[in-house]
Scaffold this motif. Structure first.
Motif, PDB file in Angstrom:
ATOM      1  N   LYS A 162      -5.417  12.399  -1.732  1.00 33.14           N
ATOM      2  CA  LYS A 162      -6.550  12.383  -0.799  1.00 33.14           C
ATOM      3  C   LYS A 162      -7.645  13.337  -1.256  1.00 33.14           C
ATOM      4  N   LYS A 189       0.852  -1.186   0.000  1.00 34.64           N
ATOM      5  CA  LYS A 189       0.000   0.000   0.000  1.00 34.64           C
ATOM      6  C   LYS A 189       0.886   1.234   0.000  1.00 34.64           C
ATOM      7  N   LYS A 190       0.652   2.070  -0.999  1.00 34.06           N
ATOM      8  CA  LYS A 190       1.477   3.263  -1.074  1.00 34.06           C
ATOM      9  C   LYS A 190       0.838   4.378  -0.241  1.00 34.06           C
ATOM     10  N   GLU A 191       1.685   5.242   0.241  1.00 31.77           N
ATOM     11  CA  GLU A 191       1.205   6.367   1.037  1.00 31.77           C
ATOM     12  C   GLU A 191       0.539   7.382   0.112  1.00 31.77           C
ATOM     13  N   ASP A 224      -0.530  11.080  -0.765  1.00 31.98           N
ATOM     14  CA  ASP A 224      -0.210  12.440  -0.360  1.00 31.98           C
ATOM     15  C   ASP A 224      -1.482  13.287  -0.384  1.00 31.98           C
TER      16      ASP A 224
END
Length: 64
Positions: free
Chosen positions: A27, A19-21, A23
């Motif tokens: 969002k 799972k990538k963060e 930014d």
């Protein structure tokens, strides 16, 4: 003869994706998409309540 020679071979499992963060831009974009989808759904419900538009049926000319 070994046990698993004939028949269809099982597909290999793909590795799980990390799972990538997300930014701030991602969002905001996802939130905007959810909001637009909710608005579209509300408009669709509103449109179904009103019924058919124009309901004139087959138009006949005045000539016989």
């Amino acid at each position: 003869m070994s046990g698993r020679q004939g028949g269809k071979a099982k597909p290999l499992k793909a590795p799980k994706k990390d799972k990538k963060e997300l930014d701030d831009e991602d969002k905001e974009f996802k939130e905007k998409q959810k909001k637009e989808a909710a608005e579209r759904k509300a408009l669709a419900e509103q449109a179904t309540k009103k019924g058919p538009l124009g309901g004139g049926g087959i138009k006949k000319s005045g000539k016989k």
